[in-house]
Design an enzyme around this catalytic site. Sequence first.
Site, mmCIF file in Angstrom:
data_model
loop_
_atom_site.group_PDB
_atom_site.id
_atom_site.type_symbol
_atom_site.label_atom_id
_atom_site.label_comp_id
_atom_site.label_asym_id
_atom_site.label_seq_id
_atom_site.Cartn_x
_atom_site.Cartn_y
_atom_site.Cartn_z
ATOM 1 N N ASP A 16 0.834 -1.195 0.000
ATOM 2 C CA ASP A 16 0.000 0.000 0.000
ATOM 3 C C ASP A 16 0.872 1.249 0.000
ATOM 4 O O ASP A 16 2.040 1.224 0.411
ATOM 5 C CB ASP A 16 -0.881 0.033 1.256
ATOM 6 C CG ASP A 16 -2.164 -0.771 1.078
ATOM 7 O OD1 ASP A 16 -2.491 -1.110 -0.067
ATOM 8 O OD2 ASP A 16 -2.821 -1.042 2.095
ATOM 9 N N LYS A 57 -1.295 0.552 -8.419
ATOM 10 C CA LYS A 57 -1.047 0.489 -9.859
ATOM 11 C C LYS A 57 -1.458 -0.837 -10.483
ATOM 12 O O LYS A 57 -1.148 -1.118 -11.635
ATOM 13 C CB LYS A 57 0.438 0.766 -10.131
ATOM 14 C CG LYS A 57 0.854 2.177 -9.734
ATOM 15 C CD LYS A 57 2.313 2.449 -10.044
ATOM 16 C CE LYS A 57 2.696 3.876 -9.639
ATOM 17 N NZ LYS A 57 4.123 4.157 -9.911
#
Length: 410
Positions: free
Chosen positions: A200, A222
Amino acid sequence: MAEHPAYPVGLRLTGRRVVVLGGGQVAQRRLPALIAAGAKVHLVSPEATPSVEAMADTGEITWSRRRYEDGDLAEAWYALIATSDAAANVAASAEAERLRVWCVRSDDADAATAWTPATGHSEGVTVAVLTTNAKGRDPRHTAAIRDAVVEGLRDGTLVAPHHRVRTPGVALVGGGPGDPDLITVRGRRLLAEADVVIADRLGPRDLLAELPPHVEVIDAAKIPYGRFMAQEAINNALIEHARQGKSVVRLKGGDPFVFGRGMEEAQALAEVGIPCTVVPGISSSISVPGAAGIPVTHRGVAHEFTVVSGHVAPDDERSLVDWPALAKLRGTLVILMGVDKIGKIADTLVAHGKPAGTPVALVQEGTTAAQRRVDATLATVAETVRAQDVKPPAVIVIGAVVDVGPQTFE
């Protein structure tokens, strides 16, 4: 005997009689390990420290409240002599020699038949460091070696790659509030053993730079989402890599189960039969205020603290928080993910009875080198956030504890 090195050995004491003479600090340090080894520990001492006495009260050891007497070591397999009576120590040592009982002496290691090594533990391995002979024994040196080895095993800097077994599956690891030193020992070790790390944004990023080159690091933000929701895509990525037989670490900020959606990930893994380990982390709700000099509770000031997610405004129909009830509490209110909603939160608390002058502190980037603290009140916090350009991540503390400690804290 001192001319020859000691012979290292591990004693299996389960169900075997061990006698400890003396109930002071030495016994207090040594007894837990003897109990953990399953020994039948009998203490002989007229007095004991409160901790040792508690062990007797709970039945972990038996206790004869008197001084040593000849015959106390009968049927013992191992003895620890740690009294303040020199004559009793000599007599007990002689009895141990006569009965062939291995004996440790806290007052005179040279007169003992056994020495206690400096020990430490890491994931099923016991590290024991022992000076080779009595001459020049330095307990601090052996303890330092022990600490270095254990720390290396725990944080993954000391490994045996050809013998280490990676277990396929996923570990949900709480990385703590941001400072890489605040991740748990187990979390750091699992990171060092990982094949894949899905991280994270709020996880301790500095730890990622320490990973070996072969470790695949994936930024959760992403991951291609496509037709999936963000969390569903992350769940699928965890499952996909684990099914390839890899050891996967899901590195999360704070604690996985404190507004971290960790349970959603654990449930997704359980549904497809993938093993999941949960490693708790230090929550920013208490660690960040502490790093800024704010205790979430304090004697005579706050006997409670409540942690609330502020990502949904009080007037949003999705909110599950009883804000009117929170306004009536006298303790500390800690709000996570609430920087952009703090104006509405403050207005709601004041509207339901919380004094407008209630102190508020915002701690941005807590525990990191970029940490800063901004103080306000419920009446001024919205404007203060705008004027001071406070940005997430920031922990918001509301209550009298804000004014308890110093403004700066190291």
